[in-house]
Motif scaffolding. Structure first.
Motif, short mmCIF file in Angstrom:
data_model
loop_
_atom_site.label_atom_id
_atom_site.label_comp_id
_atom_site.label_asym_id
_atom_site.label_seq_id
_atom_site.Cartn_x
_atom_site.Cartn_y
_atom_site.Cartn_z
N LEU A 45 19.55 27.47 27.66
CA LEU A 45 20.77 27.18 26.68
C LEU A 45 20.44 27.79 25.21
N GLN A 46 19.40 27.71 24.69
CA GLN A 46 19.12 27.95 23.50
C GLN A 46 19.28 29.59 23.12
N GLU A 47 18.70 30.22 24.26
CA GLU A 47 18.58 31.70 24.25
C GLU A 47 19.95 32.17 24.33
N THR A 48 20.80 31.80 25.31
CA THR A 48 22.20 32.41 25.57
C THR A 48 23.10 32.19 24.24
N ALA A 49 22.90 30.86 23.62
CA ALA A 49 23.54 30.54 22.43
C ALA A 49 23.33 31.36 21.51
N GLU A 50 21.91 31.79 21.41
CA GLU A 50 21.42 32.80 20.17
C GLU A 50 22.10 34.24 20.46
N THR A 51 22.18 34.43 21.66
CA THR A 51 22.78 35.67 22.08
C THR A 51 24.09 36.10 21.70
N ARG A 52 25.00 34.86 22.29
CA ARG A 52 26.13 35.06 21.89
C ARG A 52 26.55 34.85 20.52
N VAL A 53 25.92 34.22 19.95
CA VAL A 53 26.26 34.01 18.22
C VAL A 53 26.01 35.64 17.40
N THR A 54 24.86 35.95 17.99
CA THR A 54 24.63 37.54 17.61
C THR A 54 25.83 38.39 17.84
N GLU A 55 26.13 38.23 19.04
CA GLU A 55 27.02 39.23 19.63
C GLU A 55 28.46 38.78 18.64
N GLU A 56 28.78 37.67 18.48
CA GLU A 56 29.86 37.32 17.74
C GLU A 56 29.81 37.82 16.37
N LEU A 58 27.86 40.44 15.29
CA LEU A 58 28.28 41.81 15.30
C LEU A 58 29.41 42.37 15.61
N SER A 59 30.31 41.49 16.17
CA SER A 59 31.84 41.91 16.50
C SER A 59 32.63 41.86 15.24
N ILE A 60 32.02 41.16 14.16
CA ILE A 60 32.92 41.22 12.96
C ILE A 60 32.98 42.51 12.08
N PRO A 61 33.97 43.00 12.07
CA PRO A 61 34.08 44.59 11.18
C PRO A 61 33.16 44.30 10.16
N GLY A 62 32.14 45.33 9.90
CA GLY A 62 31.52 45.62 8.60
C GLY A 62 30.02 44.51 8.39
N PHE A 63 29.98 43.42 9.37
CA PHE A 63 29.12 42.69 9.10
C PHE A 63 27.53 43.34 9.42
N ALA A 64 27.44 44.31 10.22
CA ALA A 64 26.16 44.86 10.77
C ALA A 64 25.69 45.70 9.32
N ALA A 65 26.66 46.35 9.07
CA ALA A 65 26.35 47.30 7.90
C ALA A 65 26.13 46.44 6.34
N SER A 66 26.95 45.19 6.25
CA SER A 66 26.85 44.49 5.15
C SER A 66 25.39 43.73 5.20
N PHE A 67 24.91 43.24 6.45
CA PHE A 67 23.65 42.69 6.77
C PHE A 67 22.46 43.67 6.36
N LEU A 68 22.88 44.91 6.83
CA LEU A 68 21.49 45.80 6.56
C LEU A 68 21.51 46.14 4.82
N GLU A 69 22.84 46.15 4.36
CA GLU A 69 22.74 46.42 2.94
C GLU A 69 22.07 45.35 2.06
N THR A 70 21.99 43.95 2.81
CA THR A 70 21.61 42.95 1.98
C THR A 70 20.02 42.92 2.24
N GLU A 71 19.61 43.44 3.42
CA GLU A 71 18.45 43.39 3.58
C GLU A 71 17.57 44.42 2.74
N ASN A 72 18.42 45.85 2.64
CA ASN A 72 17.74 46.64 2.02
C ASN A 72 17.62 46.35 0.53
N SER A 73 18.70 45.56 0.02
CA SER A 73 18.62 45.21 -1.49
C SER A 73 17.45 43.99 -1.51
#
Length: 112
Positions: A45-56, A58-73
């Motif tokens: 259950l935990q593994e499938t929930a984590e996968t679903r949250v990650t997919e959710e 990543l589906s937010i427009p610009g989230f992945a780029a914003s996350f990478l920008e934060t990590e780089n910062s």
């Protein structure tokens, strides 16, 4: 808006605590073999929930780029020997931008 999210989070924490207590009570009554099965199921259950949250997320427009920008910062900040102190207004604007991004995340998670 922040007060609303705080209230929602407190209610969720209360439910979470109640569920944990009930789960612990039920788990303590299981035989070792059934407990092993229950733990395997919880891991699934935990593994499938984590996968679903990650997919959710990543589906937010610009989230992945914003996350990478934060990590780089963060990496760039770690590499500097002297950090400049930002003006109060800059800090406040960055905070508001961050809150706006996370409001969308919270809204989507609440609706899922």
């Amino acid at each position: 808006m922040a007060a609303y999210f705080q209230g929602v989070m407190m209610a969720a924490e209360q439910k979470h605590s109640i569920y944990l207590s009930e789960a612990e009570s039920r788990l303590r009554q299981l035989s070792p073999e059934r407990l092993r099965v229950a733990v395997a199921f919880l891991a699934y259950l935990q593994e499938t929930a984590e996968t679903r949250v990650t997919e959710e997320l990543l589906s937010i427009p610009g989230f992945a780029a914003s996350f990478l920008e934060t990590e780089n910062s963060k990496e760039q900040l770690d590499d500097t020997t002297s950090n400049q102190i930002a003006e109060d207004d800059e800090v406040w604007q960055a905070y508001l931008a961050s809150e706006k991004k996370w409001e969308e995340v919270y809204r989507r998670l609440a609706n899922s």
